[in-house]
Design an enzyme around this catalytic site. Sequence first.
Site, short mmCIF file in Angstrom:
data_model
loop_
_atom_site.label_atom_id
_atom_site.label_comp_id
_atom_site.label_asym_id
_atom_site.label_seq_id
_atom_site.Cartn_x
_atom_site.Cartn_y
_atom_site.Cartn_z
N ASP A 287 0.87 -1.16 0.00
CA ASP A 287 0.00 0.00 0.00
C ASP A 287 0.92 1.23 0.00
O ASP A 287 2.15 1.10 0.12
CB ASP A 287 -0.96 0.00 1.20
CG ASP A 287 -2.20 0.86 0.92
OD1 ASP A 287 -2.11 1.76 0.06
OD2 ASP A 287 -3.24 0.64 1.56
O1 LIG Z 1 -1.11 10.31 -0.95
N1 LIG Z 1 -1.07 9.57 0.04
O2 LIG Z 1 -0.31 9.85 0.98
C1 LIG Z 1 -1.92 8.45 0.12
C2 LIG Z 1 -1.86 7.61 1.19
C3 LIG Z 1 -2.74 6.54 1.26
C4 LIG Z 1 -3.61 6.28 0.25
O3 LIG Z 1 -4.46 5.20 0.35
C5 LIG Z 1 -4.09 4.02 -0.14
O4 LIG Z 1 -3.87 4.04 -1.54
C6 LIG Z 1 -4.67 3.09 -2.19
C7 LIG Z 1 -3.87 2.49 -3.27
O5 LIG Z 1 -4.62 1.67 -4.05
C8 LIG Z 1 -5.08 2.15 -1.11
O6 LIG Z 1 -6.30 1.47 -1.35
C9 LIG Z 1 -5.21 3.03 0.05
O7 LIG Z 1 -5.15 2.34 1.26
C10 LIG Z 1 -3.66 7.09 -0.81
C11 LIG Z 1 -2.81 8.19 -0.89
#
Ligand SMILES: O=[N+]([O-])c1ccc(O[C@@H]2O[C@@H](CO)[C@H](O)[C@H]2O)cc1
Length: 789
Positions: A287
Amino acid sequence: MTPILAFAALVLASATSAFPFGFPDCVNGPLSNNTVCDTTADPLDRATALISLFTTEEKLNNTGSVSPGVPRLGLPPYQWWQEALHGVALSPGVNFSTSGNYSYATSFPQPILLGAAFDDALVNSVATIISIEARAFNNDGRAGLDFWTPNINPFKDPRWGRGQETPGEDPFHLSSYVRALIDGLQGGYAPKYKRIVATCKHWAGYDMETWNGNFRYQWDAPISTQDLVEYYAPPFQTCARDSNVGAFMCSYNAVNGRPTCADPYLLQTILREHWGWTNEQQWVTSDCDSIQNIYLPHEYAATRPQAVADALNAGTDVNCGTYYQTHLPAALEQGLINITTLDRALIRQYSSLIRLGYFDPPDVQPYRALNFGDVNTPQAQQLAYQAAVEGITLLKNDGTLPLSITPETSIAMIGDWANATTQMQGNYHGIAPYLRSPLWAAQQLNVTVNYAAGDSSPGNPTTNNNLHVFAAVNKSDIIIFASGIDNSVEAEDRDRHSIAWTGNQLDLIGELAAYGKPMIVLQMGGGQLDSSPIANNPNVSALLWGGYPGQDGGLAIMDILTGKKAPAGRLPQTQYPADYNAQVPMTNMSLRPGLNNPGRTYKWYTGKPIFDFGYGLHYTNFSASINPLEATTFNISSLVAGCKERYMDRCPFRSLSVNVTNTGETTTSDYSALGFLTGSFGPRPYPKKSLVAYQRLFDISPGATATAMLNLTLGSLSRVDEMGNRILYPGDYAMMIDTQPLAMLNFTLVGEPAMLDKWPQPPPRVPQNNTGNYFVGGFDGTEQSVVYS
Ligand SMILES: O=[N+]([O-])c1ccc(O[C@@H]2O[C@@H](CO)[C@H](O)[C@H]2O)cc1
């Protein structure tokens, strides 16, 4: 920057500066004589040949979600992060144009509403369209070929902000749904060319954002082996073992002390070995920045190089973020990883792209011809509408619905959802071609519409600034109140604190109901609200749950209210009473009732739900009968002896044929035959009942009978013991059709218990070390201290 703000910035960046997607030039480029360009060679050999040309530095550079490729070889950069939860979605790798071609994609209902349709063929069709549109975007250099969807963590706790992204709370339902979905997204089980690669996420045990000082990035979920096998794992097993999904994503949280992205038990022993996900053309991504989280806040690895080594060695092949690219060089230098493991990750990535035809000339691979003419076609539009219609669920009706309207009728459209637009998409959405609100749909009818949003937004204190609402209601014959919840209270990084309607909403509902006019409440949003005050108010005529219904959601709702369509959706989750929150902490991962836990999901909840899982009314009535089996007693040893499958739980038991008759006189309607098993067999306690099969039947006219075939396997009859073994037990079984059973069939299994699946035992629990230093990084390699309140 908080992660979510970072995500918004990333998405914005993707909308303004396109990622430079391209295809390798296998005709004239430097790779043209390499085996990777030989379309007749085995994908693994092709990928191995490609990787053998990389220097160590090039290998290390190509381990992140943004891979620079290898310019000297003519290998273009690649962005692994695309989203497509319910349509091609805004995400770092997807580039919608600002106008004209590729400025939109079909926006289907959120999975929670699609799940309510209990129609796997529909799911398959939706997924097929999404992947066709994704391919069209790819052909125009606007997206990659792998998409980080679906989210299939079971929606166990009603407070979970991301439950809306899932098809619901039941593991059998999720498994069945996800098999249909993956087949549609990827274009079959093992096609020569996958249409896209889907990614089953988040393995495992992820269903909490932030609760009482715990955060998804730091949370160590205590999960018993029995609960893991019985509840948390089945949809993922279906992805890996039965659907041949191209990718997996591990999660932020730890399970039993191990951050999942660093856990060889979950990623190697279970995923690759036990489930046979071993063809090496499939990869696991972290993730986003979850590898960093192995270091902080989990404090599982003592150093950053150790964190990346733990992840790579465990089988996390792609890092969403830059942590691999930044820290793998040191890990290599310190001997914490070796080149063979690095190569394994790269071979998995590139062989997957080979299976997508990335290296093959346009005339060889069939999907290169797709273009914007294949996006939001009339068929796609119709399907988005149909999906919303099929999922919308009727929870109460005193006979007012379907509405009888004439040109003289006036309708008051009230509530913050009445004029919903992007709200109708929920999260992980793209840009829809249009968003038709309930208000818009009402205005298309030949009636008078009086609209007033009213001050009913969730979370607002009682204000009673609703004089304009009362004015609209005063001059109307019918009141439609559209409210509920939305992404302001349920979302990523945002669990709900309450599952009740707000006092403000209930005040307004009460005041509107007091008019004594026909009044319909639309309960919108993904998670359920305790709607008992509405169900119990005799002045509220009807209650409809509409989820997040997507681009044509308003029309679907109004067509159901006016009887153009008949409702047949079923709740894919339990509607608990509001005090459920106080009875069980989100951090309690047990399904069975116990201390501080009244039990979770319809299988184990000991209280009285407001509306049960599977509940849903129709505009007509149905009766059902199950055709008897040839016997009422079955011998376990003969059932098992006849089973030739590698995975014995997949062996067929019997197909139950269920005749469903529409006993009403006026309305043609769909009916979803839900088959629940109950009885006394296997380890105590026994679940109240378990969904083991379902089939949606279509357009059953008054007096007509349709037949559902409910296919039971040996797995359907099995139970899971405390060691996680799946076993067929002797005992008394009863098959029931529907939540308030319309039909029942009893049978007995005799003989000795038989092992269907022996579960590999987990290593001992690791005590968690974390000291509460919450460092969560962005995607630029920086680490910031984030203070959570
Ligand atoms: O930009 N960020 O820092 C950030 C952090 C977490 C995020 O969520 C995650 O990204 C998604 C990728 O598919 C997952 O389903 C989710 O858990 C999406 C973006």
